[in-house]
Design a protein around this motif. Structure first.
Motif, PDB file in Angstrom:
ATOM      1  N   ILE A 104      14.184  34.525 -34.683  1.00 47.20           N
ATOM      2  CA  ILE A 104      13.803  34.426 -36.098  1.00 47.20           C
ATOM      3  C   ILE A 104      12.621  35.333 -36.399  1.00 47.20           C
ATOM      4  O   ILE A 104      11.596  35.292 -35.701  1.00 47.20           O
ATOM      5  N   ASP A 114      14.605  28.299 -29.570  1.00 45.83           N
ATOM      6  CA  ASP A 114      14.330  29.239 -30.651  1.00 45.83           C
ATOM      7  C   ASP A 114      13.132  30.121 -30.351  1.00 45.83           C
ATOM      8  O   ASP A 114      12.123  29.659 -29.792  1.00 45.83           O
ATOM      9  N   SER A 167      20.760  28.314 -30.246  1.00 48.35           N
ATOM     10  CA  SER A 167      19.663  29.245 -29.964  1.00 48.35           C
ATOM     11  C   SER A 167      19.484  30.179 -31.150  1.00 48.35           C
ATOM     12  O   SER A 167      20.445  30.497 -31.857  1.00 48.35           O
ATOM     13  N   ALA A 168      18.241  30.631 -31.368  1.00 44.55           N
ATOM     14  CA  ALA A 168      17.968  31.481 -32.524  1.00 44.55           C
ATOM     15  C   ALA A 168      16.817  32.425 -32.242  1.00 44.55           C
ATOM     16  O   ALA A 168      15.867  32.085 -31.518  1.00 44.55           O
ATOM     17  N   LEU A 219      15.712  24.677 -38.150  1.00 46.26           N
ATOM     18  CA  LEU A 219      16.215  24.994 -36.825  1.00 46.26           C
ATOM     19  C   LEU A 219      17.261  23.993 -36.362  1.00 46.26           C
ATOM     20  O   LEU A 219      17.007  22.783 -36.311  1.00 46.26           O
ATOM     21  N   THR A 230      19.670  27.570 -39.009  1.00 46.80           N
ATOM     22  CA  THR A 230      20.388  28.036 -37.832  1.00 46.80           C
ATOM     23  C   THR A 230      21.421  27.000 -37.414  1.00 46.80           C
ATOM     24  O   THR A 230      21.366  25.840 -37.831  1.00 46.80           O
ATOM     25  N   SER A 260      24.700  30.901 -31.677  1.00 43.61           N
ATOM     26  CA  SER A 260      23.597  31.851 -31.554  1.00 43.61           C
ATOM     27  C   SER A 260      23.334  32.473 -32.923  1.00 43.61           C
ATOM     28  O   SER A 260      24.241  33.041 -33.537  1.00 43.61           O
ATOM     29  N   THR A 261      22.080  32.372 -33.402  1.00 44.08           N
ATOM     30  CA  THR A 261      21.748  32.818 -34.754  1.00 44.08           C
ATOM     31  C   THR A 261      20.585  33.803 -34.724  1.00 44.08           C
ATOM     32  O   THR A 261      19.600  33.592 -34.018  1.00 44.08           O
ATOM     33  N   THR A 262      20.698  34.863 -35.519  1.00 45.43           N
ATOM     34  CA  THR A 262      19.594  35.789 -35.767  1.00 45.43           C
ATOM     35  C   THR A 262      19.205  35.671 -37.228  1.00 45.43           C
ATOM     36  O   THR A 262      20.069  35.775 -38.116  1.00 45.43           O
ATOM     37  N   VAL A 263      17.916  35.438 -37.483  1.00 48.40           N
ATOM     38  CA  VAL A 263      17.431  35.257 -38.851  1.00 48.40           C
ATOM     39  C   VAL A 263      16.432  36.351 -39.173  1.00 48.40           C
ATOM     40  O   VAL A 263      15.451  36.555 -38.444  1.00 48.40           O
TER      41      VAL A 263
END
Length: 518
Positions: free
Chosen positions: A426, A452, A423-424, A419, A400, A404-407
């Motif tokens: 997951i 996260d 912000s993420a 990480l 990430t 802003s991350t979406t996994v």
């Protein structure tokens, strides 16, 4: 130019990319057909040219002048009778420095083709009528060839060893082999073969392009010598390479199509094609230009500059590196390392395990792993990292970023999530079977201070590594520890680490962190 849609389906997603194309076909089909037509048809095979064909050729005369000074003294019987004088004279000679090909008459070329059917070899003689002019090897007093033929025929020529120039018009086809250390080629259209004769030969080729895609096409044989190519709007080139290739390609504003191929090597050979350097458009107003790259077995380093880049998967060999840029980046099946431009990226890995790294840029990016063993890295935008390969529990690594991350982990599980400081959200995923040590996901810090949420952490199966410190290449070396702030809110576990990282584990409603962190 009409607008069509290039569609790539991958697992459960379909990505549509509007691209300029002719009204009857997609840009991928037309580009590949255009790039290979002159080779697959044999029209640019030097061995097929008829050495006995004749062609009307005119010469462009040039006058070469040389000034000669001679000192003369007046004498009589050996005695000087007048002061010496200097006589200056100019000697002029006219030489033919250029050949102009204006038209080509058709000639018949006979070829013998052998084919094997059901164990039997059948030999067929085929006679074809072609408009071909073989000018042969030029002497050094002819250093320029001008091809203005518009019949659709082909002119074949081997240059002189002095600095040489080829100019080919828009309706002409040309096969040119440069023997000099400074060859200059200007192509304004047609199909062309451009090559060097030896390691000391160097050719600079400019393909001006045209009004529609494929108006100018060139096959650049860069297996020996040095090849530098400038390609204009709507031009198409295929650069053929090997381990000793030295080739550079510069794209101008507009839409260009570039393929990099690899010369055939014996089975089991360790020969690796050299890397072709490709640069996108840099001119004022270049924003919106499109560089379309077709994988065809060669290796390339692409600096997009202001161009939008589209990579089309043409083969499962070769490797590319893309270094960001200010445009957008779209990759369908890449092998190598790809960094999205600041205009955002939609990038898919190859279907081969462990051969691709995708890196987000300053914009919003969508990165998809279509195999296992790949590395996907988010950056500062709003990024999506997703895995659609790895069904055999060969997971991927997801990192990430600062934004802003979406996994969504690889479908088979066994993923590693690193990480970052942003912000993420997951979901590591574990495949269609019950989570076990085979498909367990591993979490690790890469940078401090992130926030996260992990949606499917399986206690006793998945692992969050703290004692090992930050992931390789991370910002800190010392391991973090669980701080005193551990809470359960609405059935979800909240943990604050000593480096300021805040973690939320959905669905975990007890404060026992001993079976989560190692």
């Amino acid at each position: 130019m009409a607008e069509t849609t290039l569609v790539a389906s991958a697992g459960t997603i379909t990505i549509s990319l509007p691209v300029s194309a002719d009204p009857s076909n997609s840009i991928a089909t037309s580009a590949l057909a255009a790039l290979t037509s002159q080779v697959s048809s044999g029209s640019l095979n030097l061995q097929s040219y008829n050495p006995n064909s004749t062609v009307p050729i005119s010469t462009v005369p040039a006058t070469v002048a040389q000034t000669v000074a001679t000192t003369v003294a007046g004498t009589v019987n050996g005695t000087v009778t007048s002061p010496a004088t200097t006589v200056v004279s100019t000697i002029a000679a006219t030489v033919a420095t250029a050949l102009v090909v204006q038209s080509i008459s058709s000639s018949t070329v006979v070829a013998t083709v052998a084919s094997t059917v059901a164990g039997s070899t059948v030999t067929t003689t085929v006679a074809a009528t072609q408009a071909i002019a073989n000018l042969g090897t030029l002497s050094n007093n002819t250093n320029e060839v001008i091809n203005t033929n518009t019949s659709g025929g082909t002119v074949a020529v081997v240059s002189a060893t002095v600095a040489s120039t080829l100019i080919a018009g828009g309706g002409s086809n040309t096969a040119y082999v440069n023997r000099s250390s400074s060859g200059s080629v200007l192509l304004t259209g047609g199909n062309s073969y451009i090559g060097n004769s030896g390691t000391n030969s160097s050719t600079s080729t400019t393909l001006t392009g045209g009004q529609s895609l494929g108006d100018g096409r060139a096959y650049v044989d860069a297996t020996v010598g040095t090849s530098n190519v400038t390609i204009g709007n709507n031009g198409l080139i295929n650069v053929n390479t090997n381990s000793s290739t030295s080739a550079n390609v510069v794209a101008q504003s507009g839409t260009v199509v570039i393929a990099v191929s690899s010369a055939t090597v014996p089975a089991g050979s360790s020969t690796i094609p050299a890397v072709v350097s490709i640069s996108g458009a840099t001119a004022v107003g270049a924003s919106g230009s499109r560089l379309i790259y077709i994988q065809n077995g060669g290796n390339a380093f692409i600096n997009p500059n202001a161009s939008d880049v589209v990579v089309l998967a043409g083969s499962n060999t070769g490797s590319e590196t893309i270094a960001g840029g200010t445009g957008s980046t779209t990759v369908f099946g890449g092998r190598g390392m790809f960094t999205a431009g600041s205009g955002g990226g939609i990038m898919l890995t190859s279907s081969v395990n462990g051969v691709t790294t995708l890196i987000g840029g300053a914009g919003n990016d969508q990165l998809f792993a279509m195999a296992g063993g790949d590395l996907l890295i988010a950056a500062g935008g709003s990024d999506v990292l997703a895995g659609f390969g790895g069904f055999n529990a060969t997971g991927n690594t997801f990192r990430t970023g600062t934004g802003s991350t979406t996994v969504l982990g690889g479908a088979g599980g066994a993923n590693t999530v690193q990480l970052g400081s942003g912000s993420a959200i997951i979901y590591g995923q574990h495949g269609s079977v019950v989570a076990s040590s085979v498909n367990a996901d591993t979490y690790q810090l890469y940078a401090a201070g992130g926030s996260d949420t992990i949606g499917d952490f399986v206690v006793g199966v998945d692992v969050f590594k703290l004692s090992a410190g930050y992931a390789s290449g991370g910002t800190l070396a010392a391991p973090s520890v669980v701080a005193s702030l551990v809470t359960v809110t609405s059935g979800n576990l909240g943990v604050t680490l000593s480096d300021g990282t805040k973690l939320t584990f959905l669905g975990i409603n007890n404060t026992n962190t001993g079976n989560i962190f190692t």
